[in-house]
Design a protein around this motif. Structure first.
Motif, PDB file in Angstrom:
ATOM      1  N   GLY A 107      53.914  23.983 -77.407  1.00  0.00           N
ATOM      2  CA  GLY A 107      53.293  23.434 -76.206  1.00  0.00           C
ATOM      3  C   GLY A 107      54.200  23.469 -74.995  1.00  0.00           C
ATOM      4  O   GLY A 107      54.249  22.512 -74.216  1.00  0.00           O
ATOM      5  N   VAL A 108      54.929  24.572 -74.825  1.00  0.00           N
ATOM      6  CA  VAL A 108      55.823  24.671 -73.671  1.00  0.00           C
ATOM      7  C   VAL A 108      55.007  24.761 -72.392  1.00  0.00           C
ATOM      8  O   VAL A 108      53.789  24.964 -72.409  1.00  0.00           O
ATOM      9  CB  VAL A 108      56.744  25.902 -73.801  1.00  0.00           C
ATOM     10  CG1 VAL A 108      57.626  25.779 -75.031  1.00  0.00           C
ATOM     11  CG2 VAL A 108      55.936  27.197 -73.824  1.00  0.00           C
ATOM     12  N   ASP A 109      55.685  24.627 -71.265  1.00  0.00           N
ATOM     13  CA  ASP A 109      55.018  24.633 -69.968  1.00  0.00           C
ATOM     14  C   ASP A 109      55.102  25.982 -69.268  1.00  0.00           C
ATOM     15  O   ASP A 109      54.516  26.169 -68.200  1.00  0.00           O
ATOM     16  CB  ASP A 109      55.640  23.559 -69.083  1.00  0.00           C
ATOM     17  CG  ASP A 109      55.551  22.202 -69.742  1.00  0.00           C
ATOM     18  OD1 ASP A 109      54.436  21.681 -69.852  1.00  0.00           O
ATOM     19  OD2 ASP A 109      56.596  21.686 -70.177  1.00  0.00           O
ATOM     20  N   GLY A 110      55.811  26.915 -69.869  1.00  0.00           N
ATOM     21  CA  GLY A 110      55.894  28.245 -69.308  1.00  0.00           C
ATOM     22  C   GLY A 110      56.674  29.156 -70.237  1.00  0.00           C
ATOM     23  O   GLY A 110      57.570  28.704 -70.958  1.00  0.00           O
ATOM     24  N   ILE A 111      56.323  30.440 -70.229  1.00  0.00           N
ATOM     25  CA  ILE A 111      57.004  31.440 -71.064  1.00  0.00           C
ATOM     26  C   ILE A 111      57.369  32.630 -70.195  1.00  0.00           C
ATOM     27  O   ILE A 111      56.541  33.129 -69.419  1.00  0.00           O
ATOM     28  CB  ILE A 111      56.106  31.910 -72.220  1.00  0.00           C
ATOM     29  CG1 ILE A 111      55.788  30.749 -73.174  1.00  0.00           C
ATOM     30  CG2 ILE A 111      56.760  33.055 -72.990  1.00  0.00           C
ATOM     31  CD1 ILE A 111      54.758  31.084 -74.238  1.00  0.00           C
ATOM     32  N   GLN A 287      67.138  38.870 -62.739  1.00  0.00           N
ATOM     33  CA  GLN A 287      65.877  38.892 -63.473  1.00  0.00           C
ATOM     34  C   GLN A 287      65.633  37.573 -64.207  1.00  0.00           C
ATOM     35  O   GLN A 287      64.532  37.007 -64.147  1.00  0.00           O
ATOM     36  CB  GLN A 287      65.881  40.053 -64.470  1.00  0.00           C
ATOM     37  CG  GLN A 287      65.876  41.419 -63.823  1.00  0.00           C
ATOM     38  CD  GLN A 287      66.069  42.548 -64.810  1.00  0.00           C
ATOM     39  OE1 GLN A 287      66.119  42.318 -66.027  1.00  0.00           O
ATOM     40  NE2 GLN A 287      66.179  43.763 -64.312  1.00  0.00           N
ATOM     41  N   GLY A 288      66.662  37.091 -64.910  1.00  0.00           N
ATOM     42  CA  GLY A 288      66.515  35.830 -65.624  1.00  0.00           C
ATOM     43  C   GLY A 288      66.281  34.666 -64.687  1.00  0.00           C
ATOM     44  O   GLY A 288      65.440  33.790 -64.949  1.00  0.00           O
ATOM     45  N   TYR A 289      67.008  34.660 -63.590  1.00  0.00           N
ATOM     46  CA  TYR A 289      66.896  33.574 -62.612  1.00  0.00           C
ATOM     47  C   TYR A 289      65.500  33.532 -62.004  1.00  0.00           C
ATOM     48  O   TYR A 289      64.849  32.474 -61.965  1.00  0.00           O
ATOM     49  CB  TYR A 289      67.944  33.775 -61.516  1.00  0.00           C
ATOM     50  CG  TYR A 289      68.028  32.626 -60.525  1.00  0.00           C
ATOM     51  CD1 TYR A 289      69.023  31.667 -60.656  1.00  0.00           C
ATOM     52  CD2 TYR A 289      67.120  32.511 -59.485  1.00  0.00           C
ATOM     53  CE1 TYR A 289      69.102  30.613 -59.757  1.00  0.00           C
ATOM     54  CE2 TYR A 289      67.190  31.466 -58.589  1.00  0.00           C
ATOM     55  CZ  TYR A 289      68.188  30.516 -58.720  1.00  0.00           C
ATOM     56  OH  TYR A 289      68.258  29.476 -57.834  1.00  0.00           O
ATOM     57  N   LEU A 290      65.034  34.669 -61.526  1.00  0.00           N
ATOM     58  CA  LEU A 290      63.740  34.698 -60.836  1.00  0.00           C
ATOM     59  C   LEU A 290      62.582  34.368 -61.764  1.00  0.00           C
ATOM     60  O   LEU A 290      61.620  33.707 -61.348  1.00  0.00           O
ATOM     61  CB  LEU A 290      63.525  36.075 -60.208  1.00  0.00           C
ATOM     62  CG  LEU A 290      64.449  36.446 -59.045  1.00  0.00           C
ATOM     63  CD1 LEU A 290      64.155  37.871 -58.572  1.00  0.00           C
ATOM     64  CD2 LEU A 290      64.316  35.467 -57.886  1.00  0.00           C
ATOM     65  N   ALA A 291      62.656  34.818 -63.016  1.00  0.00           N
ATOM     66  CA  ALA A 291      61.560  34.552 -63.949  1.00  0.00           C
ATOM     67  C   ALA A 291      61.385  33.062 -64.197  1.00  0.00           C
ATOM     68  O   ALA A 291      60.265  32.535 -64.181  1.00  0.00           O
ATOM     69  CB  ALA A 291      61.804  35.289 -65.263  1.00  0.00           C
ATOM     70  N   VAL A 292      62.493  32.364 -64.429  1.00  0.00           N
ATOM     71  CA  VAL A 292      62.417  30.913 -64.672  1.00  0.00           C
ATOM     72  C   VAL A 292      62.017  30.179 -63.404  1.00  0.00           C
ATOM     73  O   VAL A 292      61.171  29.280 -63.416  1.00  0.00           O
ATOM     74  CB  VAL A 292      63.770  30.397 -65.208  1.00  0.00           C
ATOM     75  CG1 VAL A 292      63.790  28.867 -65.241  1.00  0.00           C
ATOM     76  CG2 VAL A 292      64.026  30.948 -66.606  1.00  0.00           C
ATOM     77  N   ASP A 293      62.610  30.568 -62.289  1.00  0.00           N
ATOM     78  CA  ASP A 293      62.299  29.896 -61.021  1.00  0.00           C
ATOM     79  C   ASP A 293      60.830  30.099 -60.647  1.00  0.00           C
ATOM     80  O   ASP A 293      60.200  29.206 -60.071  1.00  0.00           O
ATOM     81  CB  ASP A 293      63.210  30.439 -59.925  1.00  0.00           C
ATOM     82  CG  ASP A 293      63.333  29.484 -58.746  1.00  0.00           C
ATOM     83  OD1 ASP A 293      63.412  28.257 -58.978  1.00  0.00           O
ATOM     84  OD2 ASP A 293      63.364  29.963 -57.597  1.00  0.00           O
ATOM     85  N   ALA A 294      60.270  31.270 -60.978  1.00  0.00           N
ATOM     86  CA  ALA A 294      58.866  31.536 -60.666  1.00  0.00           C
ATOM     87  C   ALA A 294      57.943  30.577 -61.406  1.00  0.00           C
ATOM     88  O   ALA A 294      56.925  30.130 -60.861  1.00  0.00           O
ATOM     89  CB  ALA A 294      58.514  32.976 -61.015  1.00  0.00           C
ATOM     90  N   LEU A 295      58.273  30.268 -62.651  1.00  0.00           N
ATOM     91  CA  LEU A 295      57.452  29.324 -63.414  1.00  0.00           C
ATOM     92  C   LEU A 295      57.518  27.926 -62.808  1.00  0.00           C
ATOM     93  O   LEU A 295      56.513  27.216 -62.726  1.00  0.00           O
ATOM     94  CB  LEU A 295      57.916  29.308 -64.878  1.00  0.00           C
ATOM     95  CG  LEU A 295      57.616  30.587 -65.658  1.00  0.00           C
ATOM     96  CD1 LEU A 295      58.385  30.607 -66.978  1.00  0.00           C
ATOM     97  CD2 LEU A 295      56.114  30.732 -65.917  1.00  0.00           C
ATOM     98  N   TRP A 296      58.713  27.546 -62.368  1.00  0.00           N
ATOM     99  CA  TRP A 296      58.857  26.231 -61.711  1.00  0.00           C
ATOM    100  C   TRP A 296      58.065  26.195 -60.405  1.00  0.00           C
ATOM    101  O   TRP A 296      57.367  25.221 -60.104  1.00  0.00           O
ATOM    102  CB  TRP A 296      60.337  25.957 -61.446  1.00  0.00           C
ATOM    103  CG  TRP A 296      60.585  24.631 -60.788  1.00  0.00           C
ATOM    104  CD1 TRP A 296      60.673  23.409 -61.390  1.00  0.00           C
ATOM    105  CD2 TRP A 296      60.769  24.396 -59.389  1.00  0.00           C
ATOM    106  NE1 TRP A 296      60.910  22.426 -60.455  1.00  0.00           N
ATOM    107  CE2 TRP A 296      60.973  23.008 -59.217  1.00  0.00           C
ATOM    108  CE3 TRP A 296      60.791  25.220 -58.270  1.00  0.00           C
ATOM    109  CZ2 TRP A 296      61.185  22.429 -57.967  1.00  0.00           C
ATOM    110  CZ3 TRP A 296      61.008  24.655 -57.019  1.00  0.00           C
ATOM    111  CH2 TRP A 296      61.199  23.269 -56.879  1.00  0.00           C
ATOM    112  N   LEU A 297      58.159  27.259 -59.623  1.00  0.00           N
ATOM    113  CA  LEU A 297      57.440  27.306 -58.352  1.00  0.00           C
ATOM    114  C   LEU A 297      55.932  27.260 -58.560  1.00  0.00           C
ATOM    115  O   LEU A 297      55.205  26.622 -57.798  1.00  0.00           O
ATOM    116  CB  LEU A 297      57.820  28.573 -57.581  1.00  0.00           C
ATOM    117  CG  LEU A 297      59.204  28.564 -56.932  1.00  0.00           C
ATOM    118  CD1 LEU A 297      59.588  29.961 -56.476  1.00  0.00           C
ATOM    119  CD2 LEU A 297      59.238  27.583 -55.759  1.00  0.00           C
TER     120      LEU A 297
END
Length: 336
Positions: A107-111, A287-297
């Protein structure tokens, strides 16, 4: 591979204004989940039990410095955004699919995931969509992220990068290039070599090796160079393979040059010293930074990077002897 932290569902609160705004964005991007599931800014800030939970699932091998940089970028974004991040990987497509399904069950909030073998991700992505879990792509699969139903992708256009390498080889007056593919069936690696072939005026030959056995890679390269003295350029698809190729060239007493996609600290030093002609940097940390930040945004503001219609490109950029000094410090710090 990280140990998965205890599952803790991120609370979701409906904010009328935000839901209305997000609803407009999500109409054509169902992989991001229902608009009404967006969390408020207090929950996403990382305080208490309300921390957002994200899992990144890649096809990287353990102890691979390239994926260490992807992970480092993801961790930096997670720390900034107050996200509880889990990074897991498996080079086997079935294993990677199982990890994605596990994240869905948790039940994560983003992948965030890679699409090196896109077909293996179809089922898991559909399961995430059904659970209203947003999914973004990174690194591998620039031609597959939209067909897979992902609304955002962060990486390099490997075909464009390959064509740029082919043009570089023309400038170097090369005639016969080996393009070393260390993972058979990886769409990104195949696209790179195909791109080289499109623009390189000489002969391009793919050489398939088992990237998990570096000693075997060295032996195969050495044997191929001894077999054909006309080979004057080796193009590898990773920094460690380029450094191995340098050793193989010396062992075979060959005059072939070495160029590569991707870099690390030692590779930058090899470029500075002239042992490697150039490297193509796709910026894995970014790539890693933007992917995680995109889910937060998305969760906090309904943003969709690239508008859901175009990838966010992180490369290619060439590192040569002329500019290697400016990159060396970042490479030494593990961020380039």
């Amino acid at each position: 591979m990280n140990t998965r932290p205890p599952s803790r569902r991120f609370p979701r609160h409906r904010l009328a204004a935000l839901a209305a705004a997000v609803g407009l964005l999500v109409t054509g991007c169902s992989a991001f989940g229902a608009a009404g599931d967006s969390a408020d800014s207090d929950d996403a800030s990382g305080s208490g039990a309300g921390r957002m939970k994200v899992t990144m699932v890649t096809h990287g091998s353990e102890d691979d410095a390239f994926w260490d940089r992807v992970k480092k970028g993801a961790e930096a974004a997670a720390a900034k955004d107050g996200i509880e991040l889990t990074y897991v990987s498996d080079p086997d497509p079935a294993g990677q699919a199982a990890l994605v399904r596990e994240a869905v069950r948790d039940g994560v909030d983003g992948i965030a995931l890679t699409l090196a073998k896109p077909g293996a991700m179809t089922g898991p992505v559909n399961e995430a969509r059904a659970a209203d879990i947003p999914v973004v792509g990174l690194n591998a699969g620039i031609d597959a992220w939209k067909p897979a139903g992902l609304p955002a992708f962060f990486g390099q256009d490997e075909s464009v990068a390959g064509r740029a390498v082919g043009e570089k080889l023309n400038e170097l007056k090369a005639k016969h290039a080996l393009c070393v593919v260390h993972e058979r069936g990886n769409v990104g690696l195949e696209a790179r070599c195909a791109g080289v072939r499109k623009t390189f005026d000489g002969t391009t030959e793919n050489l398939y090796v088992d990237g998990t056995d570096m000693r075997a890679v060295s032996g195969i390269l050495t044997a191929r160079l001894r077999q054909d003295a006309a080979i004057d350029e080796i193009v590898t698809n990773g920094a460690d393979f380029a450094l191995t190729a340098v050793e193989a060239v010396a062992e075979a007493d060959s005059d072939a040059g070495v160029a590569t996609f991707d870099l690390n600290k030692d590779l930058v030093e090899a470029v500075r010293g002239g042992n490697v002609r150039f490297a193509v940097d796709q910026q894995p940390y970014l790539q890693g930074y933007l992917a995680v930040d995109a889910l937060w945004l998305y969760r906090t503001n309904g943003n969709i990077s690239g508008g859901g219609v175009a990838p966010v490109l992180t490369g290619p950029a060439f590192v040569t002897k002329a500019n290697a000094d400016s990159v060396a410090g970042f490479a030494a710090g593990g961020t380039r």
